[in-house]
Scaffold this motif. Structure first.
Motif, PDB file in Angstrom:
ATOM      1  N   ASN A 192       2.526 -27.255  11.606  1.00 14.08           N
ATOM      2  CA  ASN A 192       3.652 -27.023   9.983  1.00 14.08           C
ATOM      3  C   ASN A 192       3.715 -25.589   9.369  1.00 14.08           C
ATOM      4  O   ASN A 192       2.637 -25.135   8.616  1.00 14.08           O
TER       5      ASN A 192
ATOM      6  N   HIS B 283      15.830 -30.129  19.990  1.00 15.84           N
ATOM      7  CA  HIS B 283      14.973 -31.370  19.287  1.00 15.84           C
ATOM      8  C   HIS B 283      13.719 -31.732  19.837  1.00 15.84           C
ATOM      9  O   HIS B 283      13.550 -31.849  20.533  1.00 15.84           O
ATOM     10  N   HIS B 284      13.140 -31.565  18.334  1.00 16.76           N
ATOM     11  CA  HIS B 284      11.820 -32.057  18.403  1.00 16.76           C
ATOM     12  C   HIS B 284      11.440 -33.826  18.065  1.00 16.76           C
ATOM     13  O   HIS B 284      11.962 -34.456  17.631  1.00 16.76           O
ATOM     14  N   ASN B 285      10.626 -34.121  19.780  1.00 12.53           N
ATOM     15  CA  ASN B 285      10.114 -35.896  18.914  1.00 12.53           C
ATOM     16  C   ASN B 285       8.988 -35.442  18.775  1.00 12.53           C
ATOM     17  O   ASN B 285       8.112 -34.632  19.748  1.00 12.53           O
ATOM     18  N   PRO B 286       8.447 -36.519  17.595  1.00 13.00           N
ATOM     19  CA  PRO B 286       6.929 -36.503  17.230  1.00 13.00           C
ATOM     20  C   PRO B 286       6.296 -37.805  18.472  1.00 13.00           C
ATOM     21  O   PRO B 286       6.217 -37.985  19.539  1.00 13.00           O
TER      22      PRO B 286
ATOM     23  N   GLU C 204       5.913 -35.801  11.866  1.00 12.48           N
ATOM     24  CA  GLU C 204       6.285 -34.643  11.911  1.00 12.48           C
ATOM     25  C   GLU C 204       7.251 -33.086  11.978  1.00 12.48           C
ATOM     26  O   GLU C 204       7.105 -32.618  12.203  1.00 12.48           O
ATOM     27  N   GLU C 205       7.425 -34.451  11.198  1.00 15.49           N
ATOM     28  CA  GLU C 205       9.024 -33.718   9.949  1.00 15.49           C
ATOM     29  C   GLU C 205       9.002 -33.573   8.819  1.00 15.49           C
ATOM     30  O   GLU C 205       8.288 -35.371   8.309  1.00 15.49           O
TER      31      GLU C 205
ATOM     32  N   THR D  38      13.912 -25.364   8.438  1.00 16.58           N
ATOM     33  CA  THR D  38      13.968 -25.626   9.139  1.00 16.58           C
ATOM     34  C   THR D  38      13.636 -24.944  10.385  1.00 16.58           C
ATOM     35  O   THR D  38      13.287 -23.646  10.510  1.00 16.58           O
TER      36      THR D  38
ATOM     37  N   ARG E 261      12.624 -28.713  13.689  1.00 15.34           N
ATOM     38  CA  ARG E 261      12.544 -30.235  12.259  1.00 15.34           C
ATOM     39  C   ARG E 261      12.620 -29.563  11.462  1.00 15.34           C
ATOM     40  O   ARG E 261      12.485 -28.835  11.060  1.00 15.34           O
ATOM     41  N   THR E 262      12.768 -30.716   9.953  1.00 18.49           N
ATOM     42  CA  THR E 262      12.620 -29.949   8.725  1.00 18.49           C
ATOM     43  C   THR E 262      10.322 -30.057   8.069  1.00 18.49           C
ATOM     44  O   THR E 262      10.497 -31.044   8.637  1.00 18.49           O
TER      45      THR E 262
END
Length: 345
Positions: free
Chosen positions: A12, A28-31, A101-102, A180, A184-185
């Protein structure tokens, strides 16, 4: 509370001298939390802490606030329980952020959640210090304490503790932002306009939230132990064990978090993976103190245990009829015989 996502440059984002997070449409983030053993373990621990802390502190508030006579001790207990209760109530935000994670709760909740959780961190710690000082004064000056310890004065002390906690939690309102980063936010700390903001906040929280309170608690309980041993005021070793448990719990729960935060100030010289793991573990160890407090400070007290038994049995009495009433009357007689017992360690 910002905790591990407060300072982690990857997990973060923390903006100090570089540009803050911005929109990135490509990535594009994938947890990956459920693929990591540590993350799954901390998720389970977090849920357990939330359930035990939420229910345990709610029970303390109910018993101490509504079932017991209002005294100086119950004023401390209720205030501490309220602080830990609110802390635990906001743990789901931290857990959700860790899993996804966002940050999905918006800018207002980014600032508000962090501020409220730091408010309760400081208020809880300050109340532990107040309880320690109160017990020390009661042992060293019993006559003075008996004449001057009042509920009104205790309420004023509690108010001042919360006021100081509000002041120390205010940096979250100033520095927390939403942006962002890598698709991810995130809810992050923006120190770009304050050259030494990161270091100042971290060190001040370490001093005000750990070092100074820990020193005061150690001094208070050292004086109490020496006084009790010198005057042989107690034949039982339980008070000494409880005091040792209080100090040890405070130290064990909070030290890993603060050490990890201080190490992260110089994150370039340390392994990133270890820092992230240390901050995550430190987060939930600190949170664990919120459900251990009602156990150590209240459930070990004889008055609270007696009142708890009577209150629970009175509820059972309505469903179980005469047998319940007989048991309740028996406990009431036992409670009156043990009326000299006190939650005051």
């Amino acid at each position: 509370m910002e905790f591990f996502d407060d300072y982690d440059m990857d997990y973060n984002y923390t903006a100090e001298s570089s540009d803050p997070p911005h929109e990135e449409a490509v990535f594009h983030h994938n947890p990956t939390c459920f693929k990591e053993v540590l993350c799954v373990f901390l998720l389970v621990v977090g849920v357990v802490i939330f359930l035990l802390g939420f229910c345990g502190n709610a029970l303390v508030i109910w018993i101490s606030g509504f079932k017991m006579k209002k005294t100086v001790n119950t004023t401390w207990y209720v205030s501490l329980a309220i602080s830990d209760f609110v802390f635990c109530a906001f743990l789901p935000f931290i857990i959700t952020n860790m899993v996804m994670e966002e940050w999905i709760f918006g800018r207002f909740m980014c600032k508000f959640t962090s501020s409220v959780l730091f408010l309760n961190m400081f208020s809880s710690i300050f109340l532990l210090v107040v309880i320690s000082i109160d017990r020390c004064v009661s042992v060293m000056f019993p006559v003075w304490a008996q004449n001057h310890r009042t509920v009104n004065k205790a309420s004023v002390v509690v108010f001042m503790s919360w006021l100081l906690a509000i002041v120390l939690s205010f940096p979250s309102v100033l520095f927390r932002e939403v942006g962002t980063h890598m698709g991810r936010t995130i809810c992050y700390n923006n120190y770009t306009l304050y050259k030494h903001g990161h270091k100042t906040v971290a060190v001040s929280r370490f001093l005000a939230g750990f070092i100074v309170p820990f020193i005061v608690i150690i001094i208070c309980y050292s004086i109490i132990v020496l006084r009790l041993r010198t005057n042989r005021m107690t034949k039982s070793s339980k008070p000494f064990k409880v005091m040792s448990a209080l100090v040890a719990t405070f130290f064990i729960c909070w030290l890993p978090y603060h050490v990890s935060v201080l190490l992260d100030l110089d994150y370039q010289n340390y392994d990133h993976t270890l820092l992230v793991a240390g901050l995550k573990v430190g987060t939930f160890m600190a949170a664990a103190n919120s459900f251990l407090n009602p156990v150590l400070y209240v459930f070990m007290g004889n008055d609270f245990k007696q009142k708890f038994k009577i209150s629970v049995l009175s509820k059972m009495e309505n469903a179980m009829g005469e047998d319940g009433r007989t048991t309740s009357r028996y406990l009431s007689r036992s409670s009156s015989m043990d009326g000299r017992a006190s939650t005051h360690i």
